[in-house]
Design an enzyme around this catalytic site. Structure first.
Site, mmCIF file in Angstrom:
data_model
loop_
_atom_site.group_PDB
_atom_site.id
_atom_site.type_symbol
_atom_site.label_atom_id
_atom_site.label_comp_id
_atom_site.label_asym_id
_atom_site.label_seq_id
_atom_site.Cartn_x
_atom_site.Cartn_y
_atom_site.Cartn_z
ATOM 1 N N SER A 21 0.804 -1.234 0.000
ATOM 2 C CA SER A 21 0.000 0.000 0.000
ATOM 3 C C SER A 21 0.836 1.282 0.000
ATOM 4 O O SER A 21 0.513 2.213 -0.746
ATOM 5 C CB SER A 21 -0.963 -0.004 1.183
ATOM 6 O OG SER A 21 -1.941 -0.970 0.959
ATOM 7 N N THR A 65 -6.641 -1.890 8.089
ATOM 8 C CA THR A 65 -6.559 -3.271 7.627
ATOM 9 C C THR A 65 -6.698 -4.244 8.795
ATOM 10 O O THR A 65 -6.947 -3.833 9.937
ATOM 11 C CB THR A 65 -5.286 -3.513 6.782
ATOM 12 O OG1 THR A 65 -5.383 -4.807 6.184
ATOM 13 C CG2 THR A 65 -4.001 -3.421 7.581
ATOM 14 N N LYS A 69 -10.873 -3.757 10.903
ATOM 15 C CA LYS A 69 -11.912 -3.215 10.011
ATOM 16 C C LYS A 69 -13.300 -3.154 10.646
ATOM 17 O O LYS A 69 -14.131 -2.357 10.238
ATOM 18 C CB LYS A 69 -11.987 -4.047 8.722
ATOM 19 C CG LYS A 69 -10.776 -3.864 7.835
ATOM 20 C CD LYS A 69 -10.939 -4.607 6.524
ATOM 21 C CE LYS A 69 -9.663 -4.525 5.724
ATOM 22 N NZ LYS A 69 -9.775 -5.091 4.387
ATOM 23 N N ASN A 90 -12.616 0.099 5.585
ATOM 24 C CA ASN A 90 -11.179 0.074 5.266
ATOM 25 C C ASN A 90 -10.617 1.474 5.035
ATOM 26 O O ASN A 90 -9.419 1.633 4.794
ATOM 27 C CB ASN A 90 -10.895 -0.817 4.051
ATOM 28 C CG ASN A 90 -11.136 -0.102 2.742
ATOM 29 O OD1 ASN A 90 -11.988 0.790 2.655
ATOM 30 N ND2 ASN A 90 -10.404 -0.468 1.710
ATOM 31 N N ASP A 105 -12.826 -1.783 -0.531
ATOM 32 C CA ASP A 105 -12.248 -3.080 -0.947
ATOM 33 C C ASP A 105 -13.018 -3.711 -2.109
ATOM 34 O O ASP A 105 -12.458 -3.972 -3.176
ATOM 35 C CB ASP A 105 -12.254 -4.069 0.227
ATOM 36 C CG ASP A 105 -11.147 -3.785 1.226
ATOM 37 O OD1 ASP A 105 -10.105 -3.250 0.837
ATOM 38 O OD2 ASP A 105 -11.341 -4.113 2.414
ATOM 39 N N GLY A 132 -13.328 -12.209 4.881
ATOM 40 C CA GLY A 132 -13.527 -10.760 4.825
ATOM 41 C C GLY A 132 -13.546 -10.221 3.408
ATOM 42 O O GLY A 132 -14.375 -9.355 3.064
HETATM 43 P P1 NAP Z 1 -9.991 -14.525 5.530
HETATM 44 O O1 NAP Z 1 -11.078 -13.662 6.034
HETATM 45 O O2 NAP Z 1 -9.048 -15.160 6.479
HETATM 46 O O3 NAP Z 1 -10.658 -15.675 4.622
HETATM 47 C C1 NAP Z 1 -9.878 -16.726 4.084
HETATM 48 C C2 NAP Z 1 -10.723 -17.560 3.124
HETATM 49 O O4 NAP Z 1 -9.866 -18.556 2.528
HETATM 50 C C3 NAP Z 1 -11.856 -18.336 3.823
HETATM 51 O O5 NAP Z 1 -12.920 -18.464 2.928
HETATM 52 C C4 NAP Z 1 -11.197 -19.691 4.103
HETATM 53 O O6 NAP Z 1 -12.095 -20.765 4.204
HETATM 54 C C5 NAP Z 1 -10.394 -19.863 2.804
HETATM 55 N N1 NAP Z 1 -9.286 -20.803 2.990
HETATM 56 C C6 NAP Z 1 -8.156 -20.619 3.701
HETATM 57 N N2 NAP Z 1 -7.378 -21.716 3.639
HETATM 58 C C7 NAP Z 1 -8.055 -22.629 2.879
HETATM 59 C C8 NAP Z 1 -7.789 -23.947 2.442
HETATM 60 N N3 NAP Z 1 -6.644 -24.583 2.810
HETATM 61 N N4 NAP Z 1 -8.689 -24.574 1.657
HETATM 62 C C9 NAP Z 1 -9.839 -23.949 1.293
HETATM 63 N N5 NAP Z 1 -10.169 -22.681 1.669
HETATM 64 C C10 NAP Z 1 -9.278 -22.043 2.459
HETATM 65 O O7 NAP Z 1 -9.049 -13.717 4.503
HETATM 66 P P2 NAP Z 1 -9.479 -12.525 3.517
HETATM 67 O O8 NAP Z 1 -9.191 -11.237 4.156
HETATM 68 O O9 NAP Z 1 -10.830 -12.802 2.981
HETATM 69 O O10 NAP Z 1 -8.367 -12.684 2.351
HETATM 70 C C11 NAP Z 1 -8.377 -13.816 1.483
HETATM 71 C C12 NAP Z 1 -7.286 -13.656 0.414
HETATM 72 O O11 NAP Z 1 -7.548 -12.502 -0.368
HETATM 73 C C13 NAP Z 1 -5.876 -13.464 0.990
HETATM 74 O O12 NAP Z 1 -4.991 -14.223 0.195
HETATM 75 C C14 NAP Z 1 -5.615 -11.970 0.819
HETATM 76 O O13 NAP Z 1 -4.242 -11.682 0.609
HETATM 77 C C15 NAP Z 1 -6.406 -11.675 -0.452
HETATM 78 N N6 NAP Z 1 -6.871 -10.280 -0.522
HETATM 79 C C16 NAP Z 1 -6.595 -9.549 -1.631
HETATM 80 C C17 NAP Z 1 -7.052 -8.250 -1.741
HETATM 81 C C18 NAP Z 1 -6.752 -7.425 -2.971
HETATM 82 O O14 NAP Z 1 -6.911 -6.192 -2.908
HETATM 83 N N7 NAP Z 1 -6.342 -8.007 -4.070
HETATM 84 C C19 NAP Z 1 -7.818 -7.683 -0.707
HETATM 85 C C20 NAP Z 1 -8.112 -8.474 0.425
HETATM 86 C C21 NAP Z 1 -7.623 -9.779 0.508
HETATM 87 P P3 NAP Z 1 -12.631 -21.251 5.659
HETATM 88 O O15 NAP Z 1 -13.657 -20.245 6.074
HETATM 89 O O16 NAP Z 1 -13.214 -22.584 5.408
HETATM 90 O O17 NAP Z 1 -11.445 -21.271 6.587
#
Ligand code: NAP
Length: 284
Positions: A21, A65, A69, A90, A105, A132
């Site tokens: 960021s 972040t 949030k 955010n 987001d 999230g």
């Molecule tokens: P989060 O709230 O921790 O959610 C993680 C998600 O991934 C949940 O649905 C979880 O499923 C699933 N997951 C984790 N390990 C898994 C596995 N081994 N097999 C199947 N599903 C699995 O995280 P988040 O904030 O949503 O972020 C998720 C991803 O998006 C991260 O990699 C983050 O870096 C990326 N991201 C990118 C941006 C962008 O601007 N490009 C913004 C935000 C986040 P369960 O509920 O079953 O555990």
């Protein structure tokens, strides 16, 4: 160059060491010649002291972040419509003694589709994951467009909870949920598939949430994981000649939308600013 007129904007979170960021924001500020500096801070359970102190420091605004949030909402005077529905913020803006809250987001993701002229009207969208980021995207897409959204997750109860929340906020729209392991993709109806799970990201670079099989040739595949730039999920979709959208676009657009809120203006050509950032951003 930093001088006596430079003002601060920034990011607060728990572990911001590896965040892109600051680079993205400072590059955008350089492109549009705004005299601000963007820095990241780890606030270590001191959110109250930090927010209350910053109010008195002539700061324009902050990004928020993980893991603050939701907690930050307790310090906000006015939430905009979308962040109020989502109960997640955010971006905050210090405005005449008031703190205003927003969430860019999911709108950043929406912009990354608009950028590629992807039509969302009445489309069938599949979101993989229910964390999230999935929440931000599902709310923003529902807020902006009339599409049908299905959410699948490893833990199907989390997908169910998200869908119930969406249904109560968007009563005229259709949402379904399932366990990712129950997903049947034979002759799939989906037009857009979005990976919001952390599969594909370090240390799971060799994993992909689903096999790219059974989809229409026109189906677009998006990943929001941006490190690595091209995940296994996107590689597999590309091999099958599907259009793909990289996660870095969402990250850049959510930042640019936050700047539009802080500075109360619209970038003349937001795509051009995004391209300017991408040109110098170290991917992977
Ligand atoms: P989060 O709230 O921790 O959610 C993680 C998600 O991934 C949940 O649905 C979880 O499923 C699933 N997951 C984790 N390990 C898994 C596995 N081994 N097999 C199947 N599903 C699995 O995280 P988040 O904030 O949503 O972020 C998720 C991803 O998006 C991260 O990699 C983050 O870096 C990326 N991201 C990118 C941006 C962008 O601007 N490009 C913004 C935000 C986040 P369960 O509920 O079953 O555990």
């Amino acid at each position: 160059m930093i001088d006596d007129k430079t003002r601060l904007i920034g990011l607060i979170g728990e572990d911001t060491r590896k965040t892109s960021s600051p680079f993205i924001h400072n590059k955008a500020l350089e492109i549009v010649a705004k005299n601000y500096a963007y820095l990241a801070f780890d606030v270590k359970d001191n959110l109250d002291k930090v927010i209350n102190g910053l109010k008195y420091m002539n700061i324009k605004g902050l990004n928020i972040t993980i893991p603050y949030k939701e907690e930050v909402i307790g310090y906000i005077d006015e939430l905009d419509e979308l962040s109020n529905m989502m109960k997640s913020v955010n971006t905050i803006k210090f405005d005449n003694g008031k703190i205003k809250g927003f969430n860019t987001d999911g709108l950043g993701f929406y912009m990354s589709l608009k950028d590629e002229d992807i039509d969302l009207k009445n489309k069938n969208i599949l979101i993989l994951g229910a964390g999230g980021a999935a929440r931000g995207i599902a709310f923003a897409l529902s807020f902006k467009e009339n599409s049908n959204i299905d959410i699948v997750n490893r833990n199907y109860k989390k997908a169910q909870a998200l869908v119930l929340d969406l249904r109560s906020n968007f009563k005229d729209k259709e949402f379904k949920f399932n366990a990712i392991s129950n997903l049947n993709l034979k002759n799939s109806k989906y037009d857009i598939v979005i990976n919001t799970t952390s599969l594909g990201m370090y240390p799971n670079e060799n994993k992909t949430p689903i096999l790219i099989d059974g989809f229409k040739s026109t189906c677009v595949f998006c990943d929001i994981v941006y490190k690595p730039h091209e995940t296994l999920f996107l590689k597999e979709a590309k091999k099958k000649n599907h259009k793909i959208i990289y996660g870095i676009n969402m990250l850049i657009y959510q930042a640019l939308l936050a700047q539009e809120i802080w500075f109360d203006y619209k970038f003349e050509d937001i795509n051009l600013v995004k391209e300017g950032i991408l040109k110098d951003l170290k991917l992977n």
